[in-house]
Design a protein around this motif. Structure first.
Motif, short mmCIF file in Angstrom:
data_model
loop_
_atom_site.label_atom_id
_atom_site.label_comp_id
_atom_site.label_asym_id
_atom_site.label_seq_id
_atom_site.Cartn_x
_atom_site.Cartn_y
_atom_site.Cartn_z
N THR A 1 -57.46 53.10 -71.03
CA THR A 1 -58.51 52.90 -72.02
C THR A 1 -58.57 51.43 -72.41
OG1 THR A 1 -57.12 53.04 -74.00
CG2 THR A 1 -57.94 55.13 -73.10
N TYR A 2 -59.56 51.12 -73.22
CA TYR A 2 -59.60 49.85 -73.91
C TYR A 2 -59.33 50.17 -75.38
CZ TYR A 2 -61.50 45.39 -75.58
OH TYR A 2 -61.67 44.17 -76.19
N GLU B 1 -60.46 47.16 -69.82
CA GLU B 1 -59.51 48.28 -69.68
C GLU B 1 -58.23 47.82 -68.96
OE1 GLU B 1 -61.12 52.18 -68.39
OE2 GLU B 1 -59.69 51.94 -66.76
N SER C 1 -63.02 54.43 -72.19
CA SER C 1 -62.54 54.32 -70.83
C SER C 1 -63.71 54.00 -69.90
CB SER C 1 -61.88 55.65 -70.44
OG SER C 1 -61.15 55.51 -69.27
#
Ligand code: N01
Length: 544
Positions: A425-426, A481, A431
């Motif tokens: 994820t960020y 990400e 994501s």
């Protein structure tokens, strides 16, 4: 307030033939989901929560096992967004129990008129991103379907219960359950021979409580934990007034600390003061309630090294003092992980339970559980007859609750596959390739409510930004990400939380990739990072 474009007559609950339309769909009516519903509706969106349970509350709905309660101060664990709510609600105990916590969340649902937007007994089985329409199509187990531009998975970080795959479980003649699926009608344990597997925060609370009523208790322990006295008590009228008058200060304190708890580390090093002064501080904190012993200590106690080991030995000696049988005491003394590398279970008489004649502690590291038998449980060196077995064996944390949903993004890519090596994820939130999905459960750490509120606020503002600027998609860029995942891996490797084999790093689930499942950064750092991202026009996100 927004309204659904297509609403069925009975409380907005659709039949399997029709597809309800919402601006946002939220999965889970726990602390985060309820607040997301409230906040998104304030932003003018039509919202529906789908909740698997028969009531609201999430963690506090499902975890009904005896002894379940807060380990953070009750008044730091309530929502802060409504002054009226803060003034109306009286927390009765410093560390409130599950029934009261569930009652609180129901009170919130009623007060803010959230119920018409919540569909209970609604297990989501899949969510598929429709690329032609830029919306999520959500399918429930009962065949019901709904479509929403935005999807928020507020499914909890500790909600997918883990029951080890012991051979023979189906042959067991008595009742058994996992603590997170404790039957609503309760379990009759009085006069029974009960076995509990697991001695984490859940097992510790449960064991202490049920030891009061069972005929015989066998505790199957694999790893001894550092546990600290909770020192709970009722909140009297004067304290209640003081709490209500000082909420802004209480929350400000929480927001300034790494884990959003109200305890601040001592800036001194444990090893720089005299041994007498060090011990005096340890003893003083020991006598105090809750997490102070963990989070108000010398700062280096929470770092790998000499101070950490010094304090660990203080804890070990406290355990030895409380357990009469020195052999049993040594079994309960943790020696294989650093103090603070696992969440500190808080207890109210846990160690004294092992002084009872009807309680037996079994070391299943030394003699592992081989199988469940019709009459009980067999380890490699003995057989134990049991009427009831309780699994306090924890959770497939963070990703487990997401993996139970079949989430498909661009090109039909599965989130479960993408997260097989750990969350990608960020900032835990978004994501790449999964537009308009906010995996909000993958981003919270520490005092859950204090972390969840600002997170939900940020997501709601991001959603409003997307709508106001007439975008139809927002998702992390692959670059953002990748950078975030590298940061989690690098920074995460150094912190205390990733040193032990625990759910923090997925090490409690056989075969699960070992990675830090949440952000390695403090809550203030995460809030600042998110604010910067938003101020820079959602830098690191692709807006289409
Ligand atoms: O789960 P856990 P938990 N054979 O994973 C054992 C929060 N929480 O539900 O340590 C034998 O900590 C396992 O052994 P080991 C809190 O954040 C908060 O207790 O892996 N044993 C361990 O003893 C907490 O950290 C509150 O060797 C097996 C236990 O099961 C988190 O929830 C209250 C086994 C699992 O412990 C999780 O706590 C409760 C096997 N095959 C929980 N598999 C509050 O107070 C597992 N175990 C708010």
């Amino acid at each position: 307030m927004g309204t659904p474009q297509q609403q069925t007559p009975a409380a907005g609950i659709g039949t399997s033939e029709e597809i309800e339309q919402f601006d946002a769909i939220v999965i889970g009516a726990g602390i985060t989901g309820l607040y997301a519903l409230y906040r998104l509706r304030e932003h003018g969106l039509s919202v529906r929560i789908f909740e698997e349970g028969g009531g609201v509350g999430g963690t506090w709905y499902w975890n009904r096992y005896p002894g379940c309660r807060f380990d953070s101060e009750s008044y730091t664990y309530g929502y802060s967004f409504s002054e009226e709510l803060l003034q109306e609600w009286d927390w009765k105990e410093y560390y409130s129990g599950q029934p009261e916590n569930e009652r609180y969340l129901n009170y919130v649902a009623d007060k803010f008129d959230l119920r018409p937007h919540i569909r209970l007994n609604s297990r989501v089985v899949s969510a598929v991103f429709d690329e032609d329409d830029d919306r999520w199509l959500v399918q429930l187990e009962d065949g019901h379907r709904a479509r929403g531009r935005f999807l928020i998975t507020s499914v909890g970080i500790l909600s997918a219960g883990y029951t080890p795959d012991f051979e023979g479980i189906d042959s067991f003649k008595g009742p058994w359950c996992h603590t997170s699926r404790w039957p609503k009608e309760g379990m009759d344990l009085a006069g029974k021979r009960v076995g509990v597997i697991g001695t984490g925060a859940t097992g510790v609370q449960l064991i202490t409580e049920i030891a009061k009523e069972v005929a015989h208790l066998t505790v199957f322990q694999r790893t001894a934990n550092f546990c600290a006295p909770l020192r709970n008590g009722p909140i009297d009228d004067e304290a209640q007034r003081e709490i209500k008058a000082t909420y802004p200060e209480i929350f400000a304190k929480c927001m300034a600390t790494a884990g959003s708890f109200m305890h601040q580390f001592d800036p001194r090093s444990a090893m720089e003061v005299s041994p007498e002064e060090r011990l005096e501080q340890y003893e003083r904190l020991w006598a105090e309630p809750g997490f102070k012993k963990w989070l108000s200590n010398f700062y280096d106690v929470m770092m790998p090294g000499e101070a950490n080991e010094d304090y660990a030995e203080f804890f070990r000696n406290k355990i030895r003092e409380r357990v009469h049988d020195p052999v049993v005491a040594e079994m309960l003394v943790p020696k294989d992980h650093m103090f603070g590398s696992k969440r500190l279970p808080c207890e109210s008489g846990y160690y004294e339970v092992y002084n009872q004649d009807n309680v037996l502690l079994v070391d299943v590291r030394q003699a592992p559980i081989e199988r469940i038998t019709p009459a009980g449980l067999k380890t490699s060196d003995a057989e134990y007859e049991l009427d009831v077995i309780i699994f306090a064996t924890g959770f497939d944390a963070v990703t487990g609750s997401l993996n139970r949903l079949d989430i498909r993004g661009i090109g039909g890519q599965s989130l479960k596959d993408k997260f097989a090596g750990g969350p990608r994820t960020y900032m835990g939130i978004s994501s790449a390739g999964f537009p308009n999905l906010f995996t909000i459960n993958a981003a919270s750490v520490g005092n859950f409510v204090r972390a969840a509120e600002p997170l939900v606020d940020w997501v709601s503002e991001a959603i409003s930004y997307v709508r106001e600027n007439e975008f139809t998609r927002i998702a992390a860029t692959l670059q953002a990400e990748d950078d975030w995942v590298n940061h989690v891996n690098e920074a995460g490797a150094k912190i205390l939380r990733s040193q032990a084999d625990s759910w923090f790093v997925g090490a409690n689930i056989p075969g699960k990739a070992r990675v830090l499942l949440t952000a390695p950064d403090s809550a203030p750092v995460m809030r600042a990072k998110r604010a910067e991202v938003a101020a820079n026009g959602y830098e690191g996100f692709l807006l289409e």
